[in-house]
Motif scaffolding. Structure first.
Motif, PDB file in Angstrom:
ATOM      1  N   PRO A   1       0.841  -1.204   0.000  1.00 44.37           N
ATOM      2  CA  PRO A   1       0.000   0.000   0.000  1.00 44.37           C
ATOM      3  C   PRO A   1       0.873   1.250   0.000  1.00 44.37           C
ATOM      4  N   HIS A   2       0.277   2.380  -0.311  1.00 48.74           N
ATOM      5  CA  HIS A   2       0.992   3.652  -0.208  1.00 48.74           C
ATOM      6  C   HIS A   2       1.119   3.993   1.283  1.00 48.74           C
ATOM      7  N   LEU A   3       2.352   4.251   1.692  1.00 52.65           N
ATOM      8  CA  LEU A   3       2.590   4.533   3.111  1.00 52.65           C
ATOM      9  C   LEU A   3       3.003   5.988   3.266  1.00 52.65           C
ATOM     10  N   HIS A   4       2.296   6.700   4.095  1.00 53.43           N
ATOM     11  CA  HIS A   4       2.545   8.135   4.293  1.00 53.43           C
ATOM     12  C   HIS A   4       2.750   8.365   5.789  1.00 53.43           C
ATOM     13  N   LEU A   5       3.990   8.670   6.120  1.00 48.00           N
ATOM     14  CA  LEU A   5       4.351   8.805   7.535  1.00 48.00           C
ATOM     15  C   LEU A   5       4.311  10.273   7.938  1.00 48.00           C
ATOM     16  N   ILE A   6       3.598  10.550   9.017  1.00 43.83           N
ATOM     17  CA  ILE A   6       3.493  11.928   9.499  1.00 43.83           C
ATOM     18  C   ILE A   6       4.404  12.064  10.721  1.00 43.83           C
ATOM     19  N   SER A   7       5.222  13.121  10.687  1.00 42.77           N
ATOM     20  CA  SER A   7       6.301  13.238  11.678  1.00 42.77           C
ATOM     21  C   SER A   7       6.442  14.664  12.194  1.00 42.77           C
ATOM     22  N   PHE A   8       7.146  14.791  13.321  1.00 42.36           N
ATOM     23  CA  PHE A   8       7.744  16.065  13.724  1.00 42.36           C
ATOM     24  C   PHE A   8       9.249  15.909  13.456  1.00 42.36           C
ATOM     25  N   PRO A   9       9.937  16.985  13.123  1.00 44.50           N
ATOM     26  CA  PRO A   9      11.337  16.829  12.697  1.00 44.50           C
ATOM     27  C   PRO A   9      12.268  16.177  13.722  1.00 44.50           C
ATOM     28  N   LEU A  10      11.971  16.297  15.021  1.00 44.31           N
ATOM     29  CA  LEU A  10      12.912  15.771  16.016  1.00 44.31           C
ATOM     30  C   LEU A  10      12.387  14.544  16.760  1.00 44.31           C
ATOM     31  N   CYS A  11      11.301  13.958  16.293  1.00 44.64           N
ATOM     32  CA  CYS A  11      10.644  12.929  17.121  1.00 44.64           C
ATOM     33  C   CYS A  11      11.386  11.583  17.108  1.00 44.64           C
ATOM     34  N   PRO A  12      11.822  11.109  18.284  1.00 42.88           N
ATOM     35  CA  PRO A  12      12.529   9.818  18.337  1.00 42.88           C
ATOM     36  C   PRO A  12      11.608   8.630  18.064  1.00 42.88           C
ATOM     37  N   PHE A  13      10.304   8.807  18.297  1.00 49.03           N
ATOM     38  CA  PHE A  13       9.380   7.691  18.031  1.00 49.03           C
ATOM     39  C   PHE A  13       9.195   7.513  16.521  1.00 49.03           C
ATOM     40  N   VAL A  14       9.103   8.622  15.799  1.00 48.58           N
ATOM     41  CA  VAL A  14       8.974   8.511  14.335  1.00 48.58           C
ATOM     42  C   VAL A  14      10.249   7.925  13.740  1.00 48.58           C
ATOM     43  N   GLN A  15      11.372   8.289  14.332  1.00 43.35           N
ATOM     44  CA  GLN A  15      12.656   7.838  13.780  1.00 43.35           C
ATOM     45  C   GLN A  15      12.742   6.315  13.735  1.00 43.35           C
ATOM     46  N   ARG A  16      12.066   5.657  14.674  1.00 47.58           N
ATOM     47  CA  ARG A  16      12.027   4.182  14.632  1.00 47.58           C
ATOM     48  C   ARG A  16      11.426   3.705  13.316  1.00 47.58           C
ATOM     49  N   SER A  17      10.301   4.339  12.951  1.00 49.31           N
ATOM     50  CA  SER A  17       9.609   3.929  11.718  1.00 49.31           C
ATOM     51  C   SER A  17      10.472   4.203  10.510  1.00 49.31           C
ATOM     52  N   VAL A  18      11.163   5.362  10.520  1.00 46.09           N
ATOM     53  CA  VAL A  18      11.983   5.723   9.358  1.00 46.09           C
ATOM     54  C   VAL A  18      13.124   4.718   9.198  1.00 46.09           C
ATOM     55  N   ILE A  19      13.763   4.363  10.311  1.00 47.07           N
ATOM     56  CA  ILE A  19      14.869   3.384  10.254  1.00 47.07           C
ATOM     57  C   ILE A  19      14.355   2.082   9.653  1.00 47.07           C
ATOM     58  N   LEU A  20      13.215   1.655  10.140  1.00 48.45           N
ATOM     59  CA  LEU A  20      12.665   0.372   9.681  1.00 48.45           C
ATOM     60  C   LEU A  20      12.283   0.420   8.196  1.00 48.45           C
ATOM     61  N   LEU A  21      11.597   1.490   7.797  1.00 47.19           N
ATOM     62  CA  LEU A  21      11.177   1.604   6.394  1.00 47.19           C
ATOM     63  C   LEU A  21      12.396   1.648   5.476  1.00 47.19           C
ATOM     64  N   LYS A  22      13.430   2.348   5.911  1.00 43.04           N
ATOM     65  CA  LYS A  22      14.655   2.418   5.081  1.00 43.04           C
ATOM     66  C   LYS A  22      15.377   1.079   5.095  1.00 43.04           C
ATOM     67  N   HIS A  23      15.428   0.449   6.255  1.00 40.95           N
ATOM     68  CA  HIS A  23      16.092  -0.857   6.353  1.00 40.95           C
ATOM     69  C   HIS A  23      15.438  -1.862   5.412  1.00 40.95           C
ATOM     70  N   LYS A  24      14.106  -1.767   5.327  1.00 35.38           N
ATOM     71  CA  LYS A  24      13.386  -2.727   4.490  1.00 35.38           C
ATOM     72  C   LYS A  24      13.195  -2.223   3.054  1.00 35.38           C
ATOM     73  N   ASN A  25      13.806  -1.091   2.755  1.00 37.88           N
ATOM     74  CA  ASN A  25      13.709  -0.533   1.403  1.00 37.88           C
ATOM     75  C   ASN A  25      12.284  -0.331   0.932  1.00 37.88           C
ATOM     76  N   VAL A  26      11.452   0.144   1.827  1.00 37.55           N
ATOM     77  CA  VAL A  26      10.042   0.347   1.495  1.00 37.55           C
ATOM     78  C   VAL A  26       9.843   1.807   1.096  1.00 37.55           C
ATOM     79  N   PRO A  27       9.270   2.059  -0.091  1.00 39.85           N
ATOM     80  CA  PRO A  27       9.008   3.460  -0.446  1.00 39.85           C
ATOM     81  C   PRO A  27       7.940   4.060   0.477  1.00 39.85           C
ATOM     82  N   PHE A  28       8.152   5.291   0.883  1.00 41.19           N
ATOM     83  CA  PHE A  28       7.144   5.952   1.713  1.00 41.19           C
ATOM     84  C   PHE A  28       7.227   7.460   1.522  1.00 41.19           C
TER      85      PHE A  28
END
Ligand SMILES: N[C@@H](CCC(=O)N[C@@H](CS)C(=O)NCC(=O)O)C(=O)O
Length: 230
Positions: free
Chosen positions: A4-31
């Motif tokens: 599915p299309h994944l759209h992540l909503i973040s604040f620039p400094l949020c450590p909780f969002v950063q978990r998702s970004v690491i995972l999405l990048k690790h898995k090479n998932v477009p978002f």
């Protein structure tokens, strides 16, 4: 199966969002990534987010998934092979330690924003206790639970990234006190998915955020960070 299309909503400094970004990048998932200003949240976000918090993951722009641990498991579920262990006890332990790290994130936040010296020391002690527990738990290498990055690694990396940047003589993170975590962080911080999980001007934004805090901790940590330069 098409993702599915994944759209992540973040604040620039949020450590909780950063978990998702690491995972999405690790898995090479477009978002798609949208950064919001926490001081000016748009109505569409407040309508979509039941908690008003980030991360919020919009799936096919339609369904809003919230809570970072749940988002991580969802992303892991739709992008095999799974990172979350399959054995029930290992799964339970991974989830428990991720929850533990979430409490550490909150202690770190209290430390970074402490209005008084007493609150700074109390929150710093809480964070140090959390780090000591993690040091005792860190039995594998080079990642926390073995050779490969786990959801727990992705949850812990944002904490160490901030603590390492904000080293303070009286702060919770004294790398020599945590040899295993320090060695873990040396490995994890070198991974591209971790390096690329923050905004380009992360450091400058962190200085601005800290300077905007009233009281003891923010300006002190900002001055230390600015003094250490790039
Ligand atoms: N338990 C949540 C915590 C998320 C969280 O606290 N996010 C912060 C930003 S780092 C937030 O949105 N704060 C806004 C608020 O508390 O209203 C998760 O793991 O997703």
């Amino acid at each position: 199966m098409a993702l599915p299309h994944l759209h992540l909503i973040s604040f620039p400094l949020c450590p909780f969002v950063q978990r998702s970004v690491i995972l999405l990048k690790h898995k090479n998932v477009p978002f798609e990534l949208t950064l919001l200003n926490p001081q000016e949240l748009p109505d569409w976000f407040l309508e979509r987010s039941p908690t008003g918090k980030v991360p919020l993951l919009l799936v096919d722009q339609d369904t809003a998934v919230f809570e970072s641990a749940v988002i991580s498991e969802y992303v892991d579920d739709i992008t095999p092979p799974p990172m979350l262990p399959t054995a029930p006890l290992e799964r339970a332990l991974e989830r428990a330690w991720i929850a533990f790290v979430s409490d550490l994130v909150m202690a770190m936040h209290r430390w970074m924003t402490a209005p008084t010296e007493e609150a700074f020391r109390t929150a710093g002690d809480e964070a140090a206790k959390g780090l000591q527990r993690l040091e005792a738990q860190c039995k594998a290498a080079p990642c926390f639970s073995g050779p490969d990055l786990s959801l727990l690694d992705a949850a812990l990396a944002p904490v160490l990234m901030r603590l390492d940047l904000l080293q303070d003589p009286d702060g919770p993170w004294q790398p020599d006190d945590y040899p295993l975590l320090a060695s873990w962080w040396r490995h994890v911080s070198s991974l591209p998915e971790v390096k690329e999980s923050i905004v380009e001007d992360f450091r400058e934004r962190l200085v601005r955020f800290l300077n905007a805090q009233e009281g003891f901790a923010g300006p002190r940590l900002a001055a230390g960070l600015a003094a250490r330069g790039h």
